[in-house]
Write a protein that holds these residues in place. Structure first.
Motif, PDB file in Angstrom:
ATOM      1  N   SER A  13     -19.839 -40.062 -39.212  1.00 28.54           N
ATOM      2  CA  SER A  13     -18.899 -41.021 -39.738  1.00 28.54           C
ATOM      3  C   SER A  13     -18.988 -41.144 -41.271  1.00 28.54           C
ATOM      4  N   ARG A  14     -20.198 -41.115 -41.780  1.00 27.32           N
ATOM      5  CA  ARG A  14     -20.375 -41.182 -43.237  1.00 27.32           C
ATOM      6  C   ARG A  14     -19.715 -39.987 -43.915  1.00 27.32           C
ATOM      7  N   TYR A  15     -19.927 -38.810 -43.353  1.00 29.78           N
ATOM      8  CA  TYR A  15     -19.361 -37.596 -43.961  1.00 29.78           C
ATOM      9  C   TYR A  15     -17.831 -37.642 -43.972  1.00 29.78           C
ATOM     10  N   ILE A  16     -17.248 -38.131 -42.889  1.00 30.12           N
ATOM     11  CA  ILE A  16     -15.786 -38.210 -42.829  1.00 30.12           C
ATOM     12  C   ILE A  16     -15.289 -39.130 -43.945  1.00 30.12           C
ATOM     13  N   GLU A  17     -15.938 -40.270 -44.063  1.00 29.21           N
ATOM     14  CA  GLU A  17     -15.537 -41.256 -45.058  1.00 29.21           C
ATOM     15  C   GLU A  17     -15.716 -40.699 -46.474  1.00 29.21           C
ATOM     16  N   ARG A  18     -16.819 -39.976 -46.657  1.00 34.78           N
ATOM     17  CA  ARG A  18     -17.108 -39.413 -47.985  1.00 34.78           C
ATOM     18  C   ARG A  18     -16.051 -38.378 -48.369  1.00 34.78           C
ATOM     19  N   ALA A  19     -15.666 -37.553 -47.416  1.00 34.06           N
ATOM     20  CA  ALA A  19     -14.635 -36.542 -47.684  1.00 34.06           C
ATOM     21  C   ALA A  19     -13.332 -37.237 -48.062  1.00 34.06           C
ATOM     22  N   GLU A  20     -13.028 -38.308 -47.355  1.00 32.61           N
ATOM     23  CA  GLU A  20     -11.782 -39.019 -47.643  1.00 32.61           C
ATOM     24  C   GLU A  20     -11.805 -39.605 -49.054  1.00 32.61           C
ATOM     25  N   THR A  21     -12.925 -40.222 -49.414  1.00 30.58           N
ATOM     26  CA  THR A  21     -13.054 -40.792 -50.757  1.00 30.58           C
ATOM     27  C   THR A  21     -12.845 -39.718 -51.826  1.00 30.58           C
ATOM     28  N   ASN A  22     -13.502 -38.583 -51.633  1.00 32.25           N
ATOM     29  CA  ASN A  22     -13.369 -37.500 -52.614  1.00 32.25           C
ATOM     30  C   ASN A  22     -11.915 -37.073 -52.768  1.00 32.25           C
ATOM     31  N   ALA A  23     -11.244 -36.889 -51.628  1.00 29.42           N
ATOM     32  CA  ALA A  23      -9.858 -36.424 -51.665  1.00 29.42           C
ATOM     33  C   ALA A  23      -8.996 -37.436 -52.413  1.00 29.42           C
ATOM     34  N   ASN A  83     -22.146 -27.360 -53.161  1.00 34.48           N
ATOM     35  CA  ASN A  83     -22.189 -28.790 -53.461  1.00 34.48           C
ATOM     36  C   ASN A  83     -22.210 -29.566 -52.146  1.00 34.48           C
ATOM     37  N   PRO A  84     -23.345 -30.198 -51.835  1.00 33.85           N
ATOM     38  CA  PRO A  84     -23.449 -30.855 -50.525  1.00 33.85           C
ATOM     39  C   PRO A  84     -22.451 -32.002 -50.352  1.00 33.85           C
ATOM     40  N   ASN A  85     -21.906 -32.504 -51.474  1.00 35.04           N
ATOM     41  CA  ASN A  85     -20.942 -33.592 -51.365  1.00 35.04           C
ATOM     42  C   ASN A  85     -19.487 -33.134 -51.490  1.00 35.04           C
ATOM     43  N   ALA A  86     -19.290 -31.818 -51.601  1.00 31.60           N
ATOM     44  CA  ALA A  86     -17.914 -31.324 -51.671  1.00 31.60           C
ATOM     45  C   ALA A  86     -17.205 -31.641 -50.363  1.00 31.60           C
ATOM     46  N   ILE A  87     -15.883 -31.759 -50.439  1.00 32.40           N
ATOM     47  CA  ILE A  87     -15.117 -32.075 -49.236  1.00 32.40           C
ATOM     48  C   ILE A  87     -15.435 -31.091 -48.125  1.00 32.40           C
ATOM     49  N   ILE A  88     -15.457 -29.806 -48.459  1.00 33.21           N
ATOM     50  CA  ILE A  88     -15.689 -28.798 -47.420  1.00 33.21           C
ATOM     51  C   ILE A  88     -17.072 -28.963 -46.797  1.00 33.21           C
ATOM     52  N   SER A  89     -18.068 -29.329 -47.612  1.00 32.92           N
ATOM     53  CA  SER A  89     -19.419 -29.528 -47.076  1.00 32.92           C
ATOM     54  C   SER A  89     -19.468 -30.778 -46.198  1.00 32.92           C
ATOM     55  N   CYS A  90     -18.765 -31.828 -46.618  1.00 33.42           N
ATOM     56  CA  CYS A  90     -18.750 -33.062 -45.827  1.00 33.42           C
ATOM     57  C   CYS A  90     -18.122 -32.819 -44.458  1.00 33.42           C
ATOM     58  N   ILE A  91     -17.001 -32.085 -44.456  1.00 29.93           N
ATOM     59  CA  ILE A  91     -16.328 -31.839 -43.176  1.00 29.93           C
ATOM     60  C   ILE A  91     -17.199 -30.935 -42.301  1.00 29.93           C
ATOM     61  N   ALA A  92     -17.847 -29.950 -42.929  1.00 36.46           N
ATOM     62  CA  ALA A  92     -18.754 -29.092 -42.152  1.00 36.46           C
ATOM     63  C   ALA A  92     -19.913 -29.922 -41.598  1.00 36.46           C
ATOM     64  N   GLY A  93     -20.426 -30.832 -42.422  1.00 36.30           N
ATOM     65  CA  GLY A  93     -21.531 -31.694 -41.964  1.00 36.30           C
ATOM     66  C   GLY A  93     -21.094 -32.610 -40.845  1.00 36.30           C
ATOM     67  N   ARG A 138      -3.373 -35.413 -50.117  1.00 35.09           N
ATOM     68  CA  ARG A 138      -2.774 -36.414 -49.230  1.00 35.09           C
ATOM     69  C   ARG A 138      -2.782 -35.941 -47.786  1.00 35.09           C
ATOM     70  N   GLY A 139      -2.458 -34.645 -47.612  1.00 37.19           N
ATOM     71  CA  GLY A 139      -2.464 -34.083 -46.256  1.00 37.19           C
ATOM     72  C   GLY A 139      -3.847 -34.207 -45.633  1.00 37.19           C
ATOM     73  N   LEU A 140      -4.847 -33.982 -46.465  1.00 32.25           N
ATOM     74  CA  LEU A 140      -6.219 -34.054 -45.975  1.00 32.25           C
ATOM     75  C   LEU A 140      -6.566 -35.489 -45.565  1.00 32.25           C
ATOM     76  N   VAL A 141      -6.188 -36.432 -46.414  1.00 34.63           N
ATOM     77  CA  VAL A 141      -6.445 -37.840 -46.083  1.00 34.63           C
ATOM     78  C   VAL A 141      -5.735 -38.196 -44.771  1.00 34.63           C
ATOM     79  N   ASP A 142      -4.514 -37.702 -44.591  1.00 33.29           N
ATOM     80  CA  ASP A 142      -3.793 -37.934 -43.327  1.00 33.29           C
ATOM     81  C   ASP A 142      -4.584 -37.414 -42.135  1.00 33.29           C
ATOM     82  N   LYS A 143      -5.129 -36.204 -42.293  1.00 33.72           N
ATOM     83  CA  LYS A 143      -5.894 -35.604 -41.184  1.00 33.72           C
ATOM     84  C   LYS A 143      -7.101 -36.474 -40.848  1.00 33.72           C
ATOM     85  N   LEU A 144      -7.729 -37.017 -41.894  1.00 30.60           N
ATOM     86  CA  LEU A 144      -8.921 -37.835 -41.650  1.00 30.60           C
ATOM     87  C   LEU A 144      -8.540 -39.195 -41.070  1.00 30.60           C
ATOM     88  N   HIS A 145      -7.401 -39.712 -41.492  1.00 28.93           N
ATOM     89  CA  HIS A 145      -6.911 -40.940 -40.868  1.00 28.93           C
ATOM     90  C   HIS A 145      -6.596 -40.699 -39.398  1.00 28.93           C
TER      91      HIS A 145
END
Lengths: 321, 514
Positions: A13-23, A83-93, A138-145
């Motif tokens: 859950s943290r990783y999903i939220e972090r990816a969203e924040t970054n985007a 980068n462990p905090n990159a969006i791609i890393s967060c989604i992979a995590g 925006r598309g990415l944020v939609d996917k996470l929503h």
């Protein structure tokens, strides 16, 4: 519930939220940049450096890139696997954690997350990004929503769900405090006044980064000021990204897990969260500014870290045996 | 005849779909009709649809090369394999008979060893089997069931006779693909399903849970059952998690479990919770570093002691590997006669033992014509296919056999039956086998069909997924097929619901006759 599973739900859950924040931050910063006419390298550096400062990724960034440019920052925060905090890393995590708890989450949640992962891993995401970074984010944020909505609609709202909420709200409170703090790092161009045109534009960007602009304008009709923006993002009781709202949700989830009566605590995480919550419930924006906004946000981040550590200690500490 | 099969070649093999060029077997006729109604490109679209859905669902296995593992989907062939009712009934009786004998053998080999004393199997063969666990001599397992879940590989020879290639009595995998393949087929060919009465497979998880609960160590109405996995990096992790989800039970790794006072507990957010039955997908060797391999980090220290004391049960039992050893395989038909007094319903493939002097001489003289298998390898590794091998490879095996005569068996090259598989726009014949999944609890039951594996490489006889194999959905239908294909030993009938407890009594009364 298995201690390991609780830990994985929390981090998923943290990783999903972090990816969203970054985007969201990248989207807003990109738009903000387009508002300024002067795009010399020095200005661009000043414009993108706070993004790295907010995400605390500066050191790693300088190992991979010589110069701060819009492209290098977006690349680093979006696609850079190192980068462990990159969006791609967060989604992979998030996906890696989801894989270990697939019997806890619903198949619909897993598939939504897995599709997002495959989208980022395979060429599709890159192509969309090149077409239009703003649409891509925006598309990415939609996917996470969609993931959040799917979770809400398909998962049992039991213990696993509560751990997802813990992860989500710890991370979200932390993100909001960081986005707010971004303003601390942005220097006003010389000659610009506090409360002037550029200052207001920047505060509006802060609101946009939290999807808060429309909600804010409903509460504070026609006015944007540092004072009111900070009050809205820190103390608003019903806005889902305000720090106070997150602290209250965090508190509810903790009590739902332990079954401990509201207003009391049965473990360290509940005690710390209760303190944060009552602090936010009983303070005023005046008091916060008096003590210094940056200091307040810093303390809040430390407090949130302590809560996260206490959650791990209380429920997941079997892992260290 | 439709484009798909226009250039189809039957070749010199038994073909599942065609009795002769252009002559479709009766139970495949509706399938052939449906395919002939298909528009150009429809098959390809359906195939892409199925692949996409596997990928999105994460139905993948991990292939390791270099330092980064990549996830692949298990290739899926959309042309189903169809087994008519009478053939399936024959298979079912044969498999139940075989598993009943194997469980009796395991009980015997870990107790009185009557089968050795009566010189049916040489003591040396049992003693030298790599997975024989003499530490468990005299140990009683709940309900006397050792192999709870068995995956027995069947092939059809040139005459279409179903023959046993090997038994997998340790941790057989692949059943999740049976269930997922069925889901995929229903999605892409709904109309075709409506035309056949295909027996459903989705009861498997509930039946498995029933078996696991039945073998709980104490008569507990609500035993706690878990799946033990090596972890997400294991190539079969998807299956482990799939089964846990389908049964609605926890999936645990070794580090989630802890042993205290010879009891096994899982570490939960509310403290320790005792576990009664473990469906373990970890081999004996790795399950307890205090007893077996010391370097195992996957296992649970002390779990074997808890098992010995009867505080937890493991499925499958410890030490079942002595029964699916490739040398033991040679003796299974003899076991069936010895314990059950019956003729084997499903024959073995003709097998030669390198440990037997006459056989060994024959094997060494004919290495270029035989298939040689290492006794303790699986997954298509440690195997020599004589006719397809270089002189060097053959010499390597010759040296290996001479160095370790107990370590190998040899079989003639079995001409596995073939079935049409979709290959770039057209159907081509590919070799297949069949792995049915047999569950042994209060009664013995078999999921209708099983996993049909396909050797997708042209001419290849190896169906393992690690060696370029794929799979196809397997349909058992209510209608009968050609009667002449049933085996001659059909008169041997046996009640399908016979569990090992009954079989046990039967064998004891037989021993009085001996």
């Amino acid at each position: 519930m298995l201690a390991r599973v609780a830990d994985s739900c929390f981090w998923l859950s943290r990783y999903i939220e972090r990816a969203e924040t970054n985007a969201r931050i990248l989207d807003v910063n990109m738009q903000l940049m387009l508002d300024f006419e002067d795009q010399n390298p020095n200005m661009l550096h000043q414009h993108w450096q706070p993004v790295l400062a907010t995400l605390e990724d500066q050191e790693l960034f300088s190992k991979h890139h010589e110069k701060i440019t819009p492209d290098s920052v977006m690349e680093f925060v979006t696609f850079e696997k190192k980068n462990p905090n990159a969006i791609i890393s967060c989604i992979a995590g998030a996906r890696e954690n989801a894989r270990t708890v697939r019997e806890q989450i619903s198949s619909e949640m897993w598939e939504q997350l897995n599709r997002t992962f495959l989208y980022l891993r395979d060429g599709m995401a890159r192509a969309d990004f090149q077409d239009s970074p703003i649409d891509f984010y925006r598309g990415l944020v939609d996917k996470l929503h969609a993931f959040q909505g799917t979770s809400d609609a398909t998962m049992i709202h039991g213990e696993g769900w509560d751990f997802l909420q813990l992860g989500k709200y710890v991370e979200r409170a932390d993100s909001t405090s960081r986005v707010l703090d971004i303003k601390y790092h942005i220097l006003l161009p010389s000659g610009e006044q506090v409360g002037g045109h550029v200052d207001i534009t920047q505060w509006m960007a802060v609101l946009r980064s939290c999807s808060a602009l429309e909600a804010y304008l409903k509460t504070n009709v026609g006015e944007v000021s540092s004072w009111q923006v900070a009050e809205f993002l820190i103390l608003h009781g019903e806005f889902p990204r305000s720090i106070r709202f997150c602290a209250n949700q965090l508190n509810n989830a903790l009590h739902s897990i332990s079954g401990c009566e509201a207003g009391y605590f049965s473990n360290e995480a509940e005690r710390l969260c209760g303190m944060l919550r009552s602090n936010l419930n009983y303070t005023t924006i005046g008091a916060i500014f008096e003590a210094g906004l940056h200091q307040f946000l810093d303390q809040t981040q430390v407090h949130l870290n302590d809560i996260a550590m206490a959650i791990t200690e209380t429920y997941c500490n079997w892992m260290d045996e | 005849m439709n484009r798909l099969f226009k250039e189809y070649e039957i070749g010199d093999f038994f073909d599942e779909m065609f009795a002769a060029p252009g002559v479709v077997r009766p139970h495949y006729q509706r399938l052939a009709r449906r395919f002939s109604e298909m528009a150009d490109g429809e098959f390809d679209r359906k195939r892409l649809l199925a692949e996409k859905s596997y990928l999105n669902q994460g139905i993948t296995f991990t292939v390791y090369s270099g330092d980064e593992g990549t996830e692949r989907i298990f290739p899926f062939d959309l042309i189903p394999r169809i087994i008519p009712a009478n053939e399936w009934e024959h298979i079912e009786r044969g498999l139940i008979q075989r598993l009943t004998a194997l469980n009796l053998f395991l009980h015997d080999v870990y107790h009185g060893q009557r089968i050795i004393k009566e010189k049916i199997i040489p003591e040396e063969i049992v003693r030298s089997a790599k997975h024989f666990r003499p530490e468990f001599m005299g140990f009683d397992v709940p309900k006397n069931i050792y192999i709870h879940i068995c995956g027995t590989d069947l092939i059809r020879d040139r005459n279409g006779v179903y023959t046993v290639l090997e038994d997998n009595g340790r941790c057989p995998s692949g059943v999740s693909y049976v269930l997922e393949n069925r889901q995929a087929m229903k999605r892409v060919f709904p109309k075709l399903f409506a035309r056949y009465q295909v027996r459903p497979v989705d009861r498997y998880a509930q039946d498995l849970l029933g078996v696991l609960r039945y073998v709980a160590p104490h008569e507990d109405p609500e035993p706690t059952v878990v799946v033990l996995t090596p972890g997400i990096y294991n190539s079969a992790y998807f299956e482990h998690s799939f089964l846990a989800r389908s049964m609605g039970i926890e999936i645990v790794t070794g580090s989630d479990l802890v042993v205290k006072d010879s009891r096994v507990f899982m570490k939960t957010t509310k403290g320790l919770r005792q576990v009664d039955v473990i469906y373990r997908r970890i081999d004996d060797d790795f399950i307890d570093p205090t007893v077996f391999r010391k370097d195992s980090v996957l296992g649970v220290p002390g779990i074997i002691e808890a098992y010995r004391r009867g505080n937890v049960n493991l499925a499958n039992a410890i030490g079942t590997g002595v029964a699916d050893d490739k040398v033991t395989y040679y003796y299974v038909p003899k076991m069936i006669k010895f314990y059950l007094g019956e003729e084997p319903i499903l024959p073995n493939v003709e097998t030669y033992l390198t440990s037997d002097e006459t056989d060994r001489k024959f094997i060494l003289e004919n290495l270029d014509k035989l298939v040689v298998k290492a006794a303790n390898e699986s997954g298509g590794y440690g195997m020599l296919i004589g006719p397809c091998s270089t002189k060097e490879e053959i010499e390597k095996f010759r040296a290996a056999i001479l160095a370790d005569p107990r370590g190998y068996i040899a079989q003639p090259v079995v001409l596995l039956s073939r079935s049409p598989s979709y290959c770039e726009g057209t159907a081509e014949a590919r070799h297949i086998d069949l792995r049915p999944y047999i569950l042994c609890g209060e009664k013995t039951s078999i999921i209708p069909g099983g996993l049909t594996r396909v050797a997708l490489r042209k001419g290849s006889l190896v169906v393992n997924s690690s060696q370029g194999g794929g799979s196809k959905d397997t349909w058992v239908i209510d209608e009968n097929g050609e009667p002449e294909l049933a085996s001659p030993s059909q008169s041997q009938s046996q009640s399908q619901s016979q569990g090992p407890a009954q079989a046990q009594r039967q064998s004891q009364s037989q021993s009085q006759v001996h």
